[in-house]
Design a protein around this motif. Sequence first.
Motif, mmCIF file in Angstrom:
data_model
loop_
_atom_site.group_PDB
_atom_site.id
_atom_site.type_symbol
_atom_site.label_atom_id
_atom_site.label_comp_id
_atom_site.label_asym_id
_atom_site.label_seq_id
_atom_site.Cartn_x
_atom_site.Cartn_y
_atom_site.Cartn_z
ATOM 1 N N PHE A 283 0.805 -1.264 0.032
ATOM 2 C CA PHE A 283 0.040 0.068 0.047
ATOM 3 C C PHE A 283 0.863 1.386 -0.041
ATOM 4 N N ASP A 284 2.192 1.090 0.364
ATOM 5 C CA ASP A 284 3.098 2.257 0.182
ATOM 6 C C ASP A 284 3.069 2.926 -1.047
ATOM 7 N N GLY A 285 2.982 1.951 -2.191
ATOM 8 C CA GLY A 285 2.992 2.386 -3.513
ATOM 9 C C GLY A 285 2.150 3.330 -3.817
ATOM 10 N N ILE A 286 0.840 3.581 -3.008
ATOM 11 C CA ILE A 286 -0.289 4.539 -3.514
ATOM 12 C C ILE A 286 0.035 5.906 -3.289
ATOM 13 N N LYS A 287 1.159 6.058 -2.335
ATOM 14 C CA LYS A 287 1.601 7.441 -1.956
ATOM 15 C C LYS A 287 1.692 8.201 -3.321
ATOM 16 N N ASN A 288 2.287 7.451 -4.415
ATOM 17 C CA ASN A 288 2.484 8.233 -5.717
ATOM 18 C C ASN A 288 1.389 8.812 -6.477
ATOM 19 N N ALA A 289 0.193 8.292 -6.207
ATOM 20 C CA ALA A 289 -0.887 8.732 -6.912
ATOM 21 C C ALA A 289 -1.623 9.780 -6.245
ATOM 22 N N THR A 290 -1.026 10.799 -6.955
ATOM 23 C CA THR A 290 -1.462 12.310 -6.208
ATOM 24 C C THR A 290 -2.790 12.575 -7.087
ATOM 25 N N PRO A 291 -3.621 13.628 -6.395
ATOM 26 C CA PRO A 291 -4.908 14.017 -7.021
ATOM 27 C C PRO A 291 -4.671 14.714 -8.275
ATOM 28 N N LYS A 292 -3.565 15.280 -8.513
ATOM 29 C CA LYS A 292 -3.248 16.023 -9.838
ATOM 30 C C LYS A 292 -2.917 14.807 -10.668
ATOM 31 N N MET A 293 -1.991 14.028 -10.533
ATOM 32 C CA MET A 293 -1.464 12.969 -11.297
ATOM 33 C C MET A 293 -2.794 12.244 -11.718
ATOM 34 N N LEU A 294 -3.992 11.827 -10.767
ATOM 35 C CA LEU A 294 -5.058 11.139 -11.200
ATOM 36 C C LEU A 294 -5.986 11.981 -12.159
ATOM 37 N N GLN A 295 -5.932 13.366 -11.932
ATOM 38 C CA GLN A 295 -6.924 14.045 -12.836
ATOM 39 C C GLN A 295 -6.286 14.155 -14.233
ATOM 40 N N GLU A 296 -4.982 14.176 -14.385
ATOM 41 C CA GLU A 296 -4.459 14.151 -15.552
ATOM 42 C C GLU A 296 -4.263 13.107 -16.526
ATOM 43 N N LEU A 297 -4.392 11.817 -15.841
ATOM 44 C CA LEU A 297 -4.176 10.672 -16.406
ATOM 45 C C LEU A 297 -5.398 9.561 -16.353
ATOM 46 N N VAL A 298 -6.357 10.274 -15.533
ATOM 47 C CA VAL A 298 -7.519 9.164 -15.326
ATOM 48 C C VAL A 298 -8.073 8.509 -16.551
ATOM 49 N N GLY A 299 -8.477 9.599 -17.416
ATOM 50 C CA GLY A 299 -8.882 8.968 -18.708
ATOM 51 C C GLY A 299 -8.540 7.806 -19.276
ATOM 52 N N PRO A 300 -6.922 7.965 -19.727
ATOM 53 C CA PRO A 300 -6.228 6.694 -20.318
ATOM 54 C C PRO A 300 -6.217 5.630 -19.420
ATOM 55 N N MET A 301 -5.889 5.879 -18.051
ATOM 56 C CA MET A 301 -5.868 4.789 -17.242
ATOM 57 C C MET A 301 -7.265 3.823 -17.007
ATOM 58 N N VAL A 302 -8.203 4.546 -16.822
ATOM 59 C CA VAL A 302 -9.663 3.956 -16.609
ATOM 60 C C VAL A 302 -9.917 3.017 -18.208
ATOM 61 N N LEU A 303 -9.665 3.734 -19.098
ATOM 62 C CA LEU A 303 -9.753 3.124 -20.447
ATOM 63 C C LEU A 303 -9.064 1.649 -20.700
ATOM 64 N N ILE A 304 -7.684 1.958 -20.028
ATOM 65 C CA ILE A 304 -6.726 0.661 -20.280
ATOM 66 C C ILE A 304 -7.110 -0.415 -19.504
ATOM 67 N N ILE A 305 -7.423 -0.023 -18.158
ATOM 68 C CA ILE A 305 -8.089 -1.127 -17.202
ATOM 69 C C ILE A 305 -9.326 -1.790 -17.642
ATOM 70 N N VAL A 306 -10.409 -0.862 -18.063
ATOM 71 C CA VAL A 306 -11.392 -1.543 -18.769
ATOM 72 C C VAL A 306 -11.292 -2.425 -19.642
ATOM 73 N N ILE A 307 -10.590 -2.029 -20.936
ATOM 74 C CA ILE A 307 -10.302 -2.751 -22.007
ATOM 75 C C ILE A 307 -9.519 -3.988 -21.561
ATOM 76 N N GLY A 308 -8.445 -3.933 -20.763
ATOM 77 C CA GLY A 308 -7.805 -4.876 -20.147
ATOM 78 C C GLY A 308 -8.504 -5.954 -19.657
ATOM 79 N N VAL A 309 -9.453 -5.624 -18.530
ATOM 80 C CA VAL A 309 -10.417 -6.666 -17.966
ATOM 81 C C VAL A 309 -11.299 -7.353 -18.885
ATOM 82 N N ILE A 310 -11.820 -6.669 -19.701
ATOM 83 C CA ILE A 310 -12.940 -7.033 -20.731
ATOM 84 C C ILE A 310 -12.027 -8.318 -21.608
ATOM 85 N N GLY A 311 -10.919 -8.000 -21.891
ATOM 86 C CA GLY A 311 -10.089 -8.807 -22.642
ATOM 87 C C GLY A 311 -10.023 -10.098 -21.749
#
Length: 399
Positions: A283-311
Amino acid sequence: MAQPVALAILVTILFIGDLVSVRTKAWVSSVFISALLFLIGYWTFFPKNIVEVSGISGGVAVMLMYLLITNLGTLLSFKELLNQWKTIVISLSGIIGMLVLLFTIGYWFLDLETILVAGPPLVGGIVSALIMSEAAQTAGLTSLSVLAILIYVMQGFAGYPLTSIFLKKEGRRLLKDYREGSWKPEVNVSDVVSETIDKQPKLFAKVPIRYNTNFFKLARLAIIACLAYLASTALAPILTVSPFVLCLLFGVIASSLGFLETKPLEKANGQGFAIMGLMLFIFDGIKNATPKMLQELVGPMVLIIVIGVIGMYIFSFIAAKILKISTNMAFAVALTALYGFPADYIITNEVVAALTEDEEERIVLRSYMLPPMLVGGFISVTMVSVVLAGIFAPILIGL
């Protein structure tokens, strides 16, 4: 923050995760809740080094990993490992499905560089994420370097609840068949119960039981882990094999030869602490996920995870039909690619505990579910993801 304060806060978070899991009968995983609370903590009042302050450093986490995985090997036998070939096929099918959909459907929405960076971390752990992050930095793709780490940190938020749901479906089906007598498990319940009794393993049968102390159990466990590490080092010039994979295999061998008893870490009263320390480090790895980082990359991240899980779902479903095994169990095994050990171990035990209070039924369910979940996690996270990163990183840098 003082060490006792940090430790108290972090262990309380793990307890809250357990509490929610018990109250929801494992519909909501303790790992998911704990990860969410860690994320909130880092966004509010947690110091970035709270896990290290609590006493869990990287060196401690690696030590616990060696002991835990070797201990898990004692739960398996060569017969069970050979029987897990279908699990390996399912795990590989899920990974292939993820890659196929990312490079086809995903390519409609994302560029090739993003897909190359995201693939290995989505299948694996921190090693593959770091390899792709460094490759992206080398290629001058700073935001994608962050994306590799972010996917590693956030993919469990999809994997944890989905795994609980599909394992519960499988567990209810098995319990129904078991109670009706239409399913006969291979495990002998009386043998499993007898293994909980503290007794000397075969090679030490003539040694009085009073000498089988906690430190003797831990010493033998550490020796086997050490041999696995040395074997991995010796093989390195010829073949790259993770020492953790060899720890599992060496644990099986040591147990079969009678050098280790079943569950030595648990019998030495160390398993609970070991899992606690390893989960805190993860869980220590979660410290790198800042709100700003999530805001900038949330779109590609969610899309990648959703497509990957469906596959993963589509290809594991097809593989399960061909191999004539449960599609629910197949998808749960495929999902272990999103988090690996020890979350696969914890979630499986949570689901089993939630489905029945009868100890015999718990033994039956655990013997059926736990081996494929563990093997699936090791195949995807520990082995395949690193291989993929080794292939994708040079391609990314060369583009």
